[in-house]
Design an enzyme around this catalytic site. Structure first.
Site, mmCIF file in Angstrom:
data_model
loop_
_atom_site.group_PDB
_atom_site.id
_atom_site.type_symbol
_atom_site.label_atom_id
_atom_site.label_comp_id
_atom_site.label_asym_id
_atom_site.label_seq_id
_atom_site.Cartn_x
_atom_site.Cartn_y
_atom_site.Cartn_z
ATOM 1 N N LYS B 117 0.643 -1.034 -0.032
ATOM 2 C CA LYS B 117 -0.234 0.037 0.004
ATOM 3 C C LYS B 117 0.714 0.946 0.235
ATOM 4 O O LYS B 117 1.723 1.113 0.947
ATOM 5 C CB LYS B 117 -1.356 -0.272 0.624
ATOM 6 C CG LYS B 117 -2.077 -0.725 0.562
ATOM 7 C CD LYS B 117 -3.653 -0.777 2.330
ATOM 8 C CE LYS B 117 -4.146 -1.183 2.658
ATOM 9 N NZ LYS B 117 -4.966 -1.367 3.876
ATOM 10 N N GLN B 129 2.505 -6.580 3.055
ATOM 11 C CA GLN B 129 3.054 -6.305 3.693
ATOM 12 C C GLN B 129 3.706 -6.867 5.085
ATOM 13 O O GLN B 129 3.908 -7.856 4.843
ATOM 14 C CB GLN B 129 1.405 -6.147 5.253
ATOM 15 C CG GLN B 129 0.823 -7.257 5.086
ATOM 16 C CD GLN B 129 -0.089 -7.103 6.650
ATOM 17 O OE1 GLN B 129 -0.746 -6.069 6.685
ATOM 18 N NE2 GLN B 129 -1.362 -8.072 6.537
ATOM 19 N N TYR B 240 -12.525 -13.273 20.294
ATOM 20 C CA TYR B 240 -12.745 -13.591 18.147
ATOM 21 C C TYR B 240 -10.778 -12.458 18.258
ATOM 22 O O TYR B 240 -10.167 -13.305 17.327
ATOM 23 C CB TYR B 240 -13.620 -12.898 17.214
ATOM 24 C CG TYR B 240 -13.088 -13.204 15.751
ATOM 25 C CD1 TYR B 240 -13.634 -14.550 15.346
ATOM 26 C CD2 TYR B 240 -12.618 -11.981 14.613
ATOM 27 C CE1 TYR B 240 -13.221 -15.023 13.905
ATOM 28 C CE2 TYR B 240 -12.323 -12.314 13.714
ATOM 29 C CZ TYR B 240 -12.579 -13.856 13.502
ATOM 30 O OH TYR B 240 -12.481 -14.380 11.611
ATOM 31 N N TYR B 241 -10.828 -11.343 18.816
ATOM 32 C CA TYR B 241 -9.286 -11.017 17.656
ATOM 33 C C TYR B 241 -8.252 -11.515 19.252
ATOM 34 O O TYR B 241 -6.883 -11.677 19.089
ATOM 35 C CB TYR B 241 -9.633 -9.319 17.513
ATOM 36 C CG TYR B 241 -10.205 -9.217 16.469
ATOM 37 C CD1 TYR B 241 -9.760 -9.217 15.174
ATOM 38 C CD2 TYR B 241 -11.793 -9.101 16.248
ATOM 39 C CE1 TYR B 241 -11.040 -9.020 14.262
ATOM 40 C CE2 TYR B 241 -11.836 -9.020 15.189
ATOM 41 C CZ TYR B 241 -11.700 -8.451 13.838
ATOM 42 O OH TYR B 241 -12.288 -8.769 13.090
ATOM 43 N N GLN B 242 -9.016 -11.603 20.395
ATOM 44 C CA GLN B 242 -7.718 -11.326 21.707
ATOM 45 C C GLN B 242 -7.010 -12.854 21.023
ATOM 46 O O GLN B 242 -6.150 -13.536 21.467
ATOM 47 C CB GLN B 242 -8.354 -12.515 22.989
ATOM 48 C CG GLN B 242 -7.586 -12.362 24.255
ATOM 49 C CD GLN B 242 -7.990 -12.042 25.385
ATOM 50 O OE1 GLN B 242 -9.159 -11.061 24.951
ATOM 51 N NE2 GLN B 242 -7.641 -12.240 26.273
ATOM 52 N N ARG B 243 -8.014 -14.420 20.898
ATOM 53 C CA ARG B 243 -6.976 -15.099 20.419
ATOM 54 C C ARG B 243 -6.393 -15.752 19.448
ATOM 55 O O ARG B 243 -5.226 -16.293 19.231
ATOM 56 C CB ARG B 243 -8.486 -16.621 19.864
ATOM 57 C CG ARG B 243 -9.035 -16.769 18.715
ATOM 58 C CD ARG B 243 -9.124 -17.110 17.605
ATOM 59 N NE ARG B 243 -8.968 -16.021 16.544
ATOM 60 C CZ ARG B 243 -8.566 -16.251 15.352
ATOM 61 N NH1 ARG B 243 -8.361 -16.565 14.903
ATOM 62 N NH2 ARG B 243 -9.678 -15.348 14.600
ATOM 63 N N HIS B 401 -12.608 -2.630 14.664
ATOM 64 C CA HIS B 401 -13.231 -3.856 14.230
ATOM 65 C C HIS B 401 -14.446 -3.485 16.057
ATOM 66 O O HIS B 401 -15.680 -4.590 15.907
ATOM 67 C CB HIS B 401 -12.185 -5.401 14.680
ATOM 68 C CG HIS B 401 -11.810 -5.652 14.064
ATOM 69 N ND1 HIS B 401 -12.290 -5.446 13.098
ATOM 70 C CD2 HIS B 401 -9.976 -5.400 13.968
ATOM 71 C CE1 HIS B 401 -11.620 -6.175 12.135
ATOM 72 N NE2 HIS B 401 -10.177 -6.360 12.432
ATOM 73 N N ARG B 426 -20.318 -11.773 7.052
ATOM 74 C CA ARG B 426 -18.652 -11.609 6.431
ATOM 75 C C ARG B 426 -18.966 -13.149 5.456
ATOM 76 O O ARG B 426 -19.116 -14.179 6.816
ATOM 77 C CB ARG B 426 -17.630 -11.491 7.029
ATOM 78 C CG ARG B 426 -16.396 -11.953 6.164
ATOM 79 C CD ARG B 426 -15.035 -10.913 6.884
ATOM 80 N NE ARG B 426 -13.501 -11.518 6.842
ATOM 81 C CZ ARG B 426 -13.151 -11.339 6.940
ATOM 82 N NH1 ARG B 426 -12.607 -10.922 7.586
ATOM 83 N NH2 ARG B 426 -11.786 -11.533 6.440
ATOM 84 N N HIS B 452 -27.821 -4.429 17.600
ATOM 85 C CA HIS B 452 -27.591 -4.712 19.059
ATOM 86 C C HIS B 452 -28.857 -4.298 19.899
ATOM 87 O O HIS B 452 -30.080 -4.497 20.229
ATOM 88 C CB HIS B 452 -26.571 -4.373 19.576
ATOM 89 C CG HIS B 452 -25.638 -4.030 18.722
ATOM 90 N ND1 HIS B 452 -24.885 -3.624 17.986
ATOM 91 C CD2 HIS B 452 -23.807 -5.049 18.316
ATOM 92 C CE1 HIS B 452 -24.148 -4.028 16.802
ATOM 93 N NE2 HIS B 452 -24.168 -5.187 17.920
ATOM 94 N N GLU B 653 -43.151 -36.195 22.093
ATOM 95 C CA GLU B 653 -43.963 -36.330 22.112
ATOM 96 C C GLU B 653 -44.537 -35.643 23.713
ATOM 97 O O GLU B 653 -45.712 -35.358 23.978
ATOM 98 C CB GLU B 653 -45.135 -36.800 21.698
ATOM 99 C CG GLU B 653 -45.544 -37.279 20.198
ATOM 100 C CD GLU B 653 -46.169 -38.552 19.421
ATOM 101 O OE1 GLU B 653 -46.758 -39.358 20.675
ATOM 102 O OE2 GLU B 653 -46.689 -38.434 19.087
HETATM 103 ZN ZN LIG Z 1 -21.801 -6.876 16.704
#
Ligand SMILES: [Zn+2]
Ligand SMILES: [Zn+2]
Lengths: 725, 725
Positions: B117, B129, B240-243, B401, B426, B452, B653
């Protein structure tokens, strides 16, 4: 009457015999699955026995207090009686006797049930309909049989004279139209009366149960066995109702076999009862029944009726494949047969149950169309969750629970339903949803043709949605075959719409080198006048892409039509692809992609719909479909391939083969020979289907694109080596 | 510089040490999970080694050929080097050496990558990058370290001089702005350079990696450890980003610990790295991460980064709860720590991992709001699939994010997400869906406030959807406590909307005799001018009923609004319940019912929506919400209870408790004391919440309905014995 009833047999002697009991008493003292099931039953029954006995005056309809109480009572009497046999603890016997005596005190004076349907021939006394009364007696006569030896003579006489005899007579002589009906309700009645006959030594009752009130054999249990299943053991309301219908058959048959083994009841009609049990298993995928007709989708092999069926099938045949199913059911029944299953499971005798490709003939003669299952060879690999399966339905209507869905299909893959059937619009027993009954949308949507994956002419349902008409007609199965190239089926019907012939040929193709089998679908419609033809594919998943432009309705949605189910479909988008291959790709939650590739001349419109219009109570699931539409056509052939591909794994951060591998379809017919060329990943394959049903081994020679081929049998897949010439 | 680097240490000595190798060589000759993982790697690597080495000239961006090839190459070199250590088979070492030499031949002459970039400070040479280049070196320096002893001196010199040294210098001195950045990208750079320093004996490089280029400690790895996690180990972009962020930290930290054990890196900042690993596990439910911010929903504890994390956590602490997680991950890593895990699992040492109720402070100081998890006591019963869990988010924005979702919540029960967050819009790596990148609808819908379960003022998102503004502000955590009555949390923010204060108090209440905990939600809004207030609950399931009339849009749907996410919501129905308790009942696929009961004065409108409007490409999932709306209000308190109940089991049932048990809510405040009376199944309970955060044990006396109570601590639930007076 040729046979006599052996009243000297040791009791109990219906489903559980005194010989069974000896082994069962031993087993409950050991560890293992049988003993665990026993312990569970002990704590359940002890809990219920600690409450006062309640035998209310019959007054409520289905779901109401007295109705439910009498249902619970027969289950409790049966269970307590089993525990008496297993433990010899007289408290259990006394509890059953006390309840029976309360029933005996009430029953003789009972009028017909106040909630009975007027002008119907099936009222009960304990219940609004005699069906429930017959069920009550099927369980209760077994309970009685197990505790009879413990009764004081006076009590015994009272129970027999005031309860069992009058009820058996009420259910037979008292209700000839139900007892002699060749129908599932009749089976409960004949089972109840016949079993009571065995216990009370009434040989005449047994004869009537087996051969009808007039003992002519024109009705009765044997006639029911002859007519309610097809020769392959298919019950024409579909597997959801089949597993329910099975229970009185397998219960009474065991009683017959134990009391009159010389009748060879399990051999009757080429072992049709065993076939019926096995067919019910075969009509499942990943543990759930194929949801045709008014089926509740979450029902499957774990249902208690099929637990009994599988238990019996294993004990009769010793086929260890049934243990595989029993293992998945995870439930042991406390009978002699249940003990055999428990012991065999503990000995690790289970082998993989084999799912097969079969055309199950419909109707008593097996010739009223068929329900067809096609599975790939991988279907039986452990862990495959049943692989790929196509359900194809050129079957008869299936009576009142039938849907107007001639020649519909469904597709299953990697454990999931992909091309879907709505099943029944019903929330079973959820009071807030129309009392838990079938919802109005079951009729206005779920039964309608457009709710299925088959052809709709002029936005009207098959047989104009008229049940009587639908019950009089059925499709013809033209071809079914299965070999190493896959399976193929063809069927047609000219009565669903006046002046219109529908003919569909489908194949599940196993192509060497392809990870997944492909579904080939050729739907040929010919009509005596120009019509609008709609062919939906209902799917579970998210639309990924189409290779043609879609015009989406982004700021306003309207229903696609105004009747016959169309009023429930929002039109979300539409597009008219140019001549060539029109592709629509989906992604299911199972991580697989699916592409529907249609060979079009530019005359097919694609409509993208979502269920939910005209549904003020939010009763419907909001599922998606793509509908191919041709207008003003006298003839049209829809040619398409449904192709599973790829793998979406966001957890491991990879996506493989998200695009279809199929780049071309060519299609031609030569008399009875269908030829389809598929180009997959640059390689050409020729599919040949010979609808003349030549036997395997009879050779047919033909040329295609300058190459010579020899077709042996009805289906072949050839690798084309030289198609550029 | 206080420490020196011990270049005399035996090699390898980064993540895998020579001592590890001795035990690992032994283990691969035995049976067990470690040997199985080894065998799998052997066949994978042998397959790849049979193909010619390819080291292409860098030319493609992310996803392109050269980019993907260089990624695969470093993984292959690492794996082959591990196999060399484990087998001493020189073919593996030679393969790595050959590939390294090809890189050494190419690297010195490489210009900056053509796809970099422009005007950014982070170009790479092998990749567009430098982040990817740092990753390449983190793996490759470990591979080199494992095979270095096998190299000819000339080859070794060439690899060091032409490849490893220039790359380490390029990633440090050559890119000060990235290397010195206190950001996850900086962590990969410092890890790569520091680990290379250890291997090549460059103590100076290690110092720079740890303390920044100027060695001041204002940047570098230790500063990153100090700033990127909160004191409780929370990473502010969410789990999600922490891992993902964890991996360079745990890799470099192990290398530091093996080379300079006196640094006690794992003790740094009160063991923050261990806390970060543990927090990542805690921020999951039934194996999946809470999907806040731009998270892909199917990610969870099975991700490879967390496999490494859990492996390290067990080897450092010996806490057998981590083995429970390792078992669920089902993956063994071929390191010394991985061997310890494999052996402990085989010795059946796993114990149940304890999920807890925690407020994870946000920001480097832990005071920029918090991410709060409340779980019920049952959450840790085996088979409970984590029981009930509330996620409450009075957290900071979480950078680019982050979603505009201040004070939102989610609810999980019986293994399933019930009150849901959309996560990211996504389809990861699915080319047909916007190249697999974040979809436009991620911005137009998923990030917006209305997507939310929190308050929207005047149909605009928090901070007007401006990231820079959002990053400057955060909510305040007012109260968090957990005791035997449940957990309670309260937070507020006055910067999300100018002139508006949002304050929310939530509790997960454990009430004796109730099968499930209840969620109490009190959302108080006060504004300087009349506003429209919308409070959505997004849910996964089917609407069963509401106790008020809904007017459904059955023949035409329109979007609810035209911007800020509202343009994506179809308005399916609306209703305005009278004063009293307004109820909406849902059914999830997990078989549980859920009722949202809202105490309303008759001023709240209920809007029933479905996602899908203005979505021409079918990019969004068509999920449902109910939005409570109040118009023209300067102050409003939304008071509600979310109640799981019953069991829908169509397979067996039965349907139990399909109706809510809650018949009344009363609510009042007395200064900092919130009092809520709930009538459940005819029994009254009083909930008292003291927002003054009195410590447990400090008594507060109050009267309610003529009864005296004494509150000890911030939360109590009382059985009301006499509320009719
Ligand atoms: Zn959300
Ligand atoms: Zn149907």
């Amino acid at each position: 009457c040729v046979y006599t009833v052996n009243v000297q047999a040791q009791h109990p002697n219906l489903v559980i015999t005194s010989e069974d009991v000896r082994a069962m008493r031993e087993a409950v003292t050991q560890s293992g699955g049988f003993a665990e099931a026993f312990q569970e039953l002990v704590s359940q029954v002890e809990g219920l026995m600690s409450q006062p006995i309640q035998v209310p005056t019959p007054q409520d309809g289905g779901g109401g207090y007295s109705h439910e109480r009498h249902k619970k009572n027969y289950q409790l009497m049966y269970n307590a009686a089993v525990l008496y046999q297993l433990t010899e603890n007289t408290a259990y016997a006394k509890f059953v006797a006390d309840m029976l005596l309360q029933y005996a005190a009430m029953y003789p004076d009972l009028p017909l049930h106040p909630k009975r349907k007027m002008n119907f021939q099936n009222p009960g006394k304990l219940y609004w309909q005699s069906l429930n009364e017959a069920m009550w007696l099927v369980y209760t006569i077994q309970a009685y049989d197990m505790i009879a030896a413990s009764l004081e003579p006076a009590d015994k006489a009272s129970i027999i004279q005031k309860l069992l005899r009058p009820m058996a007579l009420f259910l037979s002589e008292g209700q000839p139209s139900t007892f002699d009906k060749v129908h599932n309700h009749g089976t409960w009645a004949t089972a109840a009366v016949g079993m009571t006959g065995y216990v009370l030594g009434e040989a005449e009752w047994v004869e009537k149960a087996l051969y009808g009130l007039d003992k002519s054999g024109k009705s009765g249990f044997l006639k029911q066995l002859d007519e309610l299943f097809s020769p392959q053991g298919y019950y024409n309301e579909g597997p959801y109702y089949q597993r329910f219908a099975l229970l009185p058959f397998i219960t009474f048959a065991q009683a017959i076999n134990n009391n009159q083994p010389h009748r060879d009841i399990f051999k009757h009609r080429d072992e049709v009862l065993l076939k019926a049990i096995d067919t019910t298993i075969q009509l499942s995928y990943n543990g759930l029944f194929f949801p045709i007709n008014d089926a509740i989708k979450s029902k499957g092999i774990e249902t208690i009726e099929l637990v009994h069926g599988v238990t019996l099938a294993y004990s009769l045949t010793g086929d260890t494949g049934y243990l595989d199913i029993a293992q998945k059911q995870g439930q042991i029944v406390l009978t002699g047969a249940g003990l055999k299953v428990a012991q065999a499971l503990e000995a690790n005798s289970a082998t993989h149950y084999q799912f097969k490709s079969v055309a199950f003939g419909d109707g008593a003669d097996g010739k009223q169309g068929a329900l067809v299952v096609m599975r790939n060879a991988d279907a039986n690999h452990p862990g495959a969750n049943n692989g790929s399966a196509v359900l194809f339905k050129p079957a008869a209507q299936g009576l009142g629970h039938g849907h107007f869905d001639k020649l519909t299909w469904q597709f299953y893959h990697k454990g999931a339903e992909i091309v879907s059937d709505y099943g029944a619009a019903r929330f079973l027993n959820v009071e807030a949803k129309y009392g838990g009954r079938y919802l109005p949308e079951n009729t206005s949507y779920a039964k309608q043709t457009v709710a299925h994956n088959t052809l709709v002419v002029d936005e009207t349902s098959h047989f104009n949605g008229e049940l009587a008409k639908a019950n009089r007609h059925h499709p013809t199965l033209e071809l079914f075959a299965t070999n190493h190239s896959g399976s193929v089926v063809s069927a047609q019907i000219d009565s669903a719409y006046a002046g219109v012939n529908l003919e569909r040929t489908m194949a599940l193709l196993e192509i060497t080198g392809q990870a997944n089998p492909l579904v080939l679908d050729i739907f040929n419609v010919s009509s005596d006048s120009p019509r609008q033809l709609d062919l939906p594919v209902h799917y579970l998943g998210q639309l990924i892409s189409s290779n043609f432009k879609r015009h989406a309705n982004t700021t306003q949605l309207s229903p696609l039509g105004n009747a016959n189910g169309y009023q429930h479909l929002w039109l979300k988008a539409q597009g008219k692809p140019y001549k060539g291959l029109a592709k629509v790709t989906l992604l299911n939650d199972n991580g697989s992609f699916y592409t529907l590739s249609t060979l079009t001349k530019g005359d097919e419109q694609f409509l993208f719909t979502q269920i939910g219009a005209n549904d003020p109570d939010f009763n419907l699931r909001n599922e998606q479909a793509v509908i191919r539409r041709v207008e003003g056509a006298k003839q049209h052939t829809f040619v398409s391939v449904f192709e599973p591909h790829g793998d979406y794994n966001p957890s491991k951060e990879y996506t493989l083969n998200a695009s279809s591998q199929l780049s071309a379809i060519e299609y031609e017919t030569r008399g009875d020979l269908l030829l389809v060329q598929l180009v997959l990943n640059g390689t050409s394959y020729l599919i040949a289907i010979d609808k003349l049903k030549r036997a395997e081994g009879v050779e047919t020679a033909f040329k295609f694109k300058n190459q010579s081929y020899s077709l042996s049998g009805p289906l072949a897949v050839y690798l084309m080596t030289n198609d550029l010439e």
